[in-house]
Scaffold this active site. Sequence first.
Site, mmCIF file in Angstrom:
data_model
loop_
_atom_site.group_PDB
_atom_site.id
_atom_site.type_symbol
_atom_site.label_atom_id
_atom_site.label_comp_id
_atom_site.label_asym_id
_atom_site.label_seq_id
_atom_site.Cartn_x
_atom_site.Cartn_y
_atom_site.Cartn_z
ATOM 1 C CB THR A 2 -16.338 -44.580 1.247
ATOM 2 O OG1 THR A 2 -15.185 -45.389 0.912
ATOM 3 C CG2 THR A 2 -14.631 -43.607 1.608
ATOM 4 C CD GLU A 34 -12.307 -43.138 -4.822
ATOM 5 O OE1 GLU A 34 -12.871 -42.933 -4.962
ATOM 6 O OE2 GLU A 34 -10.692 -43.347 -4.261
#
Length: 326
Positions: A197, A141
């Site tokens: 994100t 991530e």
Amino acid sequence: MGKSDLSSTCIAYAPSSTANLGPGYDVFGLGLDVFEDRVALSRLSTRSNRVTIRATDDNNTTSNSVPSRLESNSAGLVIKKMSIDFGIDYDLDVSITKGVPVGYGMGSSAASAAAAATAFNKLFNLEIDRSKLVEYAAEGEIASAGVKHYDNVSASVLGGFVIVRTNPKLEVIRIEPPEDLVLVIAIPMISVPEGKTGIARSLLPSTVSLGDVVVTLSNASMIVAGFILKDVEMIARGIHDIIVEPARRNLIPGYIGVKKNALEAGSLAVAISGAGPSMISFLKTAKDAENVANAMATGFSEANVKCRTFVTRPSSGARIAKTEVP
Ligand code: HSE
């Protein structure tokens, strides 16, 4: 690809996911059966710590590209970390087939990371348990969010509904979702920047009021209770967020219309999927699903945005391809 043999290749799949479910920012995740990524990991005979990544995009949903540089690719980061931790110096070939649209809040980076961790574990017979796999998958991530967050990767590794606690140590609880839970996804065809994100996270408030914490905690508790009691209506009553969604909704053209239309068409609750821009509706039974999908599409088209809609169910987690020849 360099020199390898079939016995030194492992193929894994991991599903898409939705994170947050409204009030559960960085805490809740749900595996979704709608898309999956495939990672074929090959161990070559040479040993110079080299990792080659190739990625192909298997769906026409987006035009966003998958980075093939190791440090920018979620699967690459996972493989790098696992190679270091387990002292593996073989050259590796990573072939990623993207099924999850990149950059739309459907857990794309997490799916590649989860499949990579699963394939690596199997290829080198490491027998890592699933919670440790989640930790490794979360490394990925960093490529898209700039930080580790565990909600999407937990859902992608474990499937079902997951609750993540990170302090004082990582704990992930999986709950089997109700059988009658149906999800409708609307993915707007807008261009999203690389690192979306991270950008969406930077918009969030750094402090919140105690009153907002109380509301959020009560909504999140309803969601957890609903999953435990297999009560879709209870889950839906908890899907209302007053902290994260208000800070992000301006990133989604048509947000208000999509939500309003979906609720009028029979959706029980609507949320931004992860960091967006996809929106997700929660329904009990598939009866109203097509109507809700059309209503969400109308909401986006009223904002001059085309979208693709999908009706789906919760998924089980990452898996090794048993018989597939690489
Ligand atoms: N919890 C993460 C966020 C999910 O909202 O930033 C990103 O998909």
